[in-house]
Design an enzyme around this catalytic site. Structure first.
Site, short mmCIF file in Angstrom:
data_model
loop_
_atom_site.label_atom_id
_atom_site.label_comp_id
_atom_site.label_asym_id
_atom_site.label_seq_id
_atom_site.Cartn_x
_atom_site.Cartn_y
_atom_site.Cartn_z
N HIS A 155 0.71 -0.97 0.15
CA HIS A 155 0.07 -0.05 0.02
C HIS A 155 0.89 1.27 0.07
CE1 HIS A 155 -3.64 2.45 1.44
NE2 HIS A 155 -2.69 3.30 1.98
N GLU A 156 1.77 1.37 0.97
CA GLU A 156 2.74 2.58 1.16
C GLU A 156 3.36 2.75 -0.20
OE1 GLU A 156 2.17 4.62 3.40
OE2 GLU A 156 0.76 3.15 4.38
N HIS A 158 1.88 4.71 -2.64
CA HIS A 158 1.98 6.20 -2.48
C HIS A 158 3.30 6.64 -2.95
CE1 HIS A 158 -1.71 6.39 -0.53
NE2 HIS A 158 -1.23 6.07 0.85
N HIS A 208 -5.16 7.73 -2.15
CA HIS A 208 -6.39 6.67 -1.83
C HIS A 208 -7.22 6.55 -2.56
CE1 HIS A 208 -4.55 7.12 2.70
NE2 HIS A 208 -3.88 5.93 2.23
#
Length: 446
Positions: free
Chosen positions: A172-173, A176, A182
């Protein structure tokens, strides 16, 4: 007729809740209902929430496809090899659907720095202790941009049992770090709330987002949906926190201080078979005969430590040395340090303000003392065993319940109060009451 203040507040609250529910893909009730409360209180990423697949303002992305990364430190929750593999698999999630490649480097400046830290860890966005915010990452760019930070107060696992999957959170990170914001799609990897997925597959919404930025290798880029309500993203450069060089406090150190003039030491511990005495930023090692002659600044031997040490112990099996100060602790393995870390990490409640003593066992356990209570810690898993705390008075009868330091030396337990000590055998029988200064430090009697 204008609305009254109370009515205006209620309308504003409903609108805010409705916007938030829209961004999180929830039913838009405008009420703080059970589903919304559950979402608010869920473990989550520390980057602001937005909706559907989104990119950062200006479609921030890397201008090259061979992305480099560096792992600055490790969490003790997982072996380094396991952590390395989790990060590599997390990057592969994105390289599988794009022309991107990811190469780990050990020297030089990478595109993405990866680190574990807690609380104020070197950037403007502190972590909040166990649970809550799990990690955060910056969009692509120079300096801290692109870096990924993981809260070291969390219990990092591979996702089974208690704790959070490092692989899933990292994937997930890294999204980014590649330029994705998101998503409001609840099954998407880039949805802000943590959810463990055993058989993980990247959601089509995530694929659409990352291929909009970098393509799928061939063919035209997909057309993105129109983003709305772009958030302000964390983009301020800062110096990353590194546990190998951080010193938490400074103090005036007097290397000529005479240990025989010290009434009460901060900590006493047996390290590598030698008794060590700590006080106000320095320590002394007990020589073969007579009292210690020369003090050594703590910062020379263990540069990451603060000047005030509450207690120390060395694990007989791993030879790792653990230092405690207030609600923080550090773990030294040779010259490598992990910390500072919170006592929460060990399972100690917030009402435990410090650890005042430690007695090691040869079975991988250590007893941690704080006045009338003590805990048994499994050193390898760094978790407190069930059934603790226990009462010091009941299990160690005959010693002061308010001992300011407890340690083991040559197989005997020592409980110190003021300048006295009580020495106890491993069978928990008090065999001697003596003076720290005269019996242990070997100072000449006045």
């Amino acid at each position: 007729m204008p609305l009254a203040h109370g009515e205006t507040t209620q309308v504003s609250l409903r609108r805010s809740l409705t916007r938030m529910q829209n961004k999180l893909g929830l039913k838009e009730t405008g009420q703080l209902d059970a589903e919304t409360l559950k979402a608010i209180n869920s473990p989550r990423c520390g980057v602001p929430d937005v909706g559907k697949f989104q990119t950062f303002e200006g479609d921030l992305k890397w201008d090259h496809n061979d992305i480099t990364y560096k792992i600055l430190n490790y969490s003790p929750d997982l072996d380094p090899e396991v952590t390395d593999d989790a990060f590599a698999r997390a990057f592969k999630v994105w390289s599988n659907v794009t022309p991107l490649t990811f190469t780990r480097i050990y020297d030089g400046e990478p595109d993405i720095n990866i680190l574990f830290g807690s609380d104020n860890h070197g950037d403007p966005y502190p972590f909040d202790g166990k649970d809550g915010l799990l990690a955060h990452a910056y969009p692509p760019g120079e300096g801290v941009q692109g870096d990924a930070h993981f809260d070291d107060d969390e219990n990092w696992t591979l996702g089974t049992g208690v704790g959070y999957s490092l692989f899933l959170v990292a994937a997930h990170e890294f999204g980014h770090a590649l330029g994705l914001e998101h998503s409001s799609v609840q099954d998407a990897l880039m949805y802000p709330m943590y959810k463990y997925i055993k058989d993980f597959e990247l959601h089509p919404d995530d694929i659409s987002g990352i291929q909009y930025l970098y393509g799928a290798g061939t063919g035209p880029k997909p057309t993105p949906p129109k983003p709305t309500n772009k958030p302000i993203s964390p983009t301020t450069p800062s110096t990353p926190f590194t546990t190998t060089t951080t010193s938490t406090t400074t103090a005036s150190v007097d290397p000529a201080q005479d240990p025989c003039k010290v009434k009460v030491f901060d900590a006493i511990a047996e390290i590598q078979g030698v008794l060590h005495f700590f006080k106000d930023g320095v320590y002394w090692k007990l020589p073969a005969s007579g009292p210690p002659k020369t003090s050594i600044p703590i910062s020379e031997t263990w540069p990451a430590l603060p000047s005030n040490i509450d207690t120390v112990f060395q694990d007989p099996q791993s030879k790792k040395i653990f230092f405690f100060s207030g609600r923080k602790f550090w773990q030294y393995t040779g010259n490598t340090v992990l910390g500072p870390r919170s006592l929460d990490k060990l399972g100690l409640d917030k009402d435990v303000d410090k650890i005042l003593g430690a007695v090691t066992r040869n079975n991988g356990k250590v007893l941690l003392f704080n006045g009338e209570r003590y805990w048994r810690l499994d050193v390898k898993s760094q978790t407190v065993d069930k059934g603790y705390p226990r009462n010091t008075d009941e299990d160690f009868a005959g010693v002061p319940s308010d001992s300011h330091d407890v340690f083991v030396y040559q197989g005997k337990y020592y409980f110190c109060q003021d300048f006295f000590f009580w020495r106890m055998t491993w069978r928990k029988q008090v065999e001697k009451v003596g003076y720290v200064k005269y019996d242990l430090v070997r100072c000449p009697e006045n």
